[in-house]
Write a protein that holds these residues in place. Sequence first.
Motif, PDB file in Angstrom:
ATOM      1  N   TYR A 127       3.170  -2.547   4.439  1.00  0.00           N
ATOM      2  CA  TYR A 127       3.123  -1.417   3.515  1.00  0.00           C
ATOM      3  C   TYR A 127       2.891  -1.850   2.074  1.00  0.00           C
ATOM      4  N   SER A 128       3.325  -3.050   1.715  1.00  0.00           N
ATOM      5  CA  SER A 128       3.145  -3.481   0.332  1.00  0.00           C
ATOM      6  C   SER A 128       1.667  -3.679  -0.013  1.00  0.00           C
ATOM      7  N   LYS A 129       0.841  -3.979   0.973  1.00  0.00           N
ATOM      8  CA  LYS A 129      -0.590  -4.144   0.716  1.00  0.00           C
ATOM      9  C   LYS A 129      -1.327  -2.814   0.678  1.00  0.00           C
ATOM     10  N   LEU A 130      -0.666  -1.742   1.122  1.00  0.00           N
ATOM     11  CA  LEU A 130      -1.283  -0.420   1.106  1.00  0.00           C
ATOM     12  C   LEU A 130      -1.075   0.309  -0.220  1.00  0.00           C
ATOM     13  N   ILE A 131      -0.122  -0.142  -1.017  1.00  0.00           N
ATOM     14  CA  ILE A 131       0.234   0.586  -2.230  1.00  0.00           C
ATOM     15  C   ILE A 131      -0.935   0.618  -3.223  1.00  0.00           C
ATOM     16  N   ALA A 132      -1.540  -0.517  -3.498  1.00  0.00           N
ATOM     17  CA  ALA A 132      -2.617  -0.582  -4.497  1.00  0.00           C
ATOM     18  C   ALA A 132      -3.832   0.270  -4.118  1.00  0.00           C
ATOM     19  N   PRO A 133      -4.371   0.179  -2.892  1.00  0.00           N
ATOM     20  CA  PRO A 133      -5.534   1.029  -2.572  1.00  0.00           C
ATOM     21  C   PRO A 133      -5.218   2.523  -2.643  1.00  0.00           C
ATOM     22  N   ILE A 134      -4.007   2.907  -2.254  1.00  0.00           N
ATOM     23  CA  ILE A 134      -3.637   4.323  -2.295  1.00  0.00           C
ATOM     24  C   ILE A 134      -3.537   4.801  -3.736  1.00  0.00           C
ATOM     25  N   ILE A 135      -2.906   4.009  -4.595  1.00  0.00           N
ATOM     26  CA  ILE A 135      -2.766   4.407  -6.002  1.00  0.00           C
ATOM     27  C   ILE A 135      -4.122   4.475  -6.684  1.00  0.00           C
ATOM     28  N   ILE A 136      -4.980   3.496  -6.438  1.00  0.00           N
ATOM     29  CA  ILE A 136      -6.313   3.496  -7.041  1.00  0.00           C
ATOM     30  C   ILE A 136      -7.118   4.704  -6.573  1.00  0.00           C
ATOM     31  N   THR A 137      -7.020   5.044  -5.294  1.00  0.00           N
ATOM     32  CA  THR A 137      -7.742   6.204  -4.773  1.00  0.00           C
ATOM     33  C   THR A 137      -7.230   7.491  -5.407  1.00  0.00           C
ATOM     34  N   ILE A 138      -5.921   7.618  -5.548  1.00  0.00           N
ATOM     35  CA  ILE A 138      -5.359   8.819  -6.172  1.00  0.00           C
ATOM     36  C   ILE A 138      -5.823   8.945  -7.620  1.00  0.00           C
ATOM     37  N   ILE A 139      -5.802   7.848  -8.361  1.00  0.00           N
ATOM     38  CA  ILE A 139      -6.257   7.876  -9.757  1.00  0.00           C
ATOM     39  C   ILE A 139      -7.733   8.251  -9.830  1.00  0.00           C
ATOM     40  N   TYR A 197     -12.856   7.990   2.371  1.00  0.00           N
ATOM     41  CA  TYR A 197     -13.342   7.209   3.502  1.00  0.00           C
ATOM     42  C   TYR A 197     -13.139   5.716   3.260  1.00  0.00           C
ATOM     43  N   ASN A 198     -13.372   5.278   2.030  1.00  0.00           N
ATOM     44  CA  ASN A 198     -13.158   3.880   1.684  1.00  0.00           C
ATOM     45  C   ASN A 198     -11.685   3.509   1.844  1.00  0.00           C
ATOM     46  N   LEU A 199     -10.783   4.402   1.439  1.00  0.00           N
ATOM     47  CA  LEU A 199      -9.352   4.161   1.630  1.00  0.00           C
ATOM     48  C   LEU A 199      -9.014   4.060   3.111  1.00  0.00           C
ATOM     49  N   TYR A 200      -9.586   4.939   3.916  1.00  0.00           N
ATOM     50  CA  TYR A 200      -9.360   4.903   5.365  1.00  0.00           C
ATOM     51  C   TYR A 200      -9.814   3.575   5.966  1.00  0.00           C
ATOM     52  N   GLU A 201     -10.996   3.118   5.574  1.00  0.00           N
ATOM     53  CA  GLU A 201     -11.506   1.842   6.078  1.00  0.00           C
ATOM     54  C   GLU A 201     -10.631   0.677   5.621  1.00  0.00           C
ATOM     55  N   ARG A 202     -10.148   0.730   4.387  1.00  0.00           N
ATOM     56  CA  ARG A 202      -9.284  -0.346   3.867  1.00  0.00           C
ATOM     57  C   ARG A 202      -7.955  -0.374   4.622  1.00  0.00           C
ATOM     58  N   ILE A 203      -7.403   0.780   4.947  1.00  0.00           N
ATOM     59  CA  ILE A 203      -6.157   0.826   5.720  1.00  0.00           C
ATOM     60  C   ILE A 203      -6.376   0.246   7.107  1.00  0.00           C
ATOM     61  N   LYS A 204      -7.525   0.553   7.720  1.00  0.00           N
ATOM     62  CA  LYS A 204      -7.831  -0.030   9.030  1.00  0.00           C
ATOM     63  C   LYS A 204      -7.951  -1.545   8.943  1.00  0.00           C
ATOM     64  N   GLU A 205      -8.570  -2.065   7.860  1.00  0.00           N
ATOM     65  CA  GLU A 205      -8.683  -3.511   7.674  1.00  0.00           C
ATOM     66  C   GLU A 205      -7.315  -4.161   7.552  1.00  0.00           C
ATOM     67  N   ILE A 206      -6.449  -3.550   6.772  1.00  0.00           N
ATOM     68  CA  ILE A 206      -5.116  -4.123   6.572  1.00  0.00           C
ATOM     69  C   ILE A 206      -4.324  -4.087   7.866  1.00  0.00           C
ATOM     70  N   GLU A 207      -4.440  -3.006   8.635  1.00  0.00           N
ATOM     71  CA  GLU A 207      -3.718  -2.916   9.905  1.00  0.00           C
ATOM     72  C   GLU A 207      -4.221  -3.931  10.920  1.00  0.00           C
ATOM     73  N   SER A 208      -5.508  -4.239  10.882  1.00  0.00           N
ATOM     74  CA  SER A 208      -6.045  -5.188  11.853  1.00  0.00           C
ATOM     75  C   SER A 208      -5.842  -6.636  11.424  1.00  0.00           C
ATOM     76  N   GLY A 209      -5.386  -6.849  10.200  1.00  0.00           N
ATOM     77  CA  GLY A 209      -5.111  -8.201   9.740  1.00  0.00           C
ATOM     78  C   GLY A 209      -6.278  -8.874   9.062  1.00  0.00           C
ATOM     79  N   GLU A 210      -7.326  -8.155   8.744  1.00  0.00           N
ATOM     80  CA  GLU A 210      -8.496  -8.731   8.080  1.00  0.00           C
ATOM     81  C   GLU A 210      -8.467  -8.415   6.596  1.00  0.00           C
ATOM     82  N   GLU A 211      -7.459  -8.896   5.882  1.00  0.00           N
ATOM     83  CA  GLU A 211      -7.348  -8.582   4.463  1.00  0.00           C
ATOM     84  C   GLU A 211      -8.384  -9.340   3.642  1.00  0.00           C
TER      85      GLU A 211
END
Length: 74
Positions: free
Chosen positions: A3-15, A54-68
């Motif tokens: 979850y700590s790696k999800l915070i930055a993409p979510i905040i950037i997308t919201i901004i 969509y970019n946020l969705y793809e980034r979340i999928k990358e983080i979940e699959s371990g391909e950071e």
Amino acid sequence: MKYSKLIAPIIITIILVFILMGYCTLFLFIPEIPRFVRMILLVIFGGLTCVSFYNLYERIKEIESGEEDDLSKY
């Protein structure tokens, strides 16, 4: 899940979405801009908002699959 790696993409997308919505409302309420141009701007900003989600969705999928780190593949 990391979850700590999800915070930055979510905040950037919201901004980014708030900035795009701000520009969209700014252009909608300027009376000198023709209605056709307003509609084109609305479609452009709506498309950019959808692309950012969509970019946020793809980034979340990358983080979940371990391909950071994509650069390690090359």
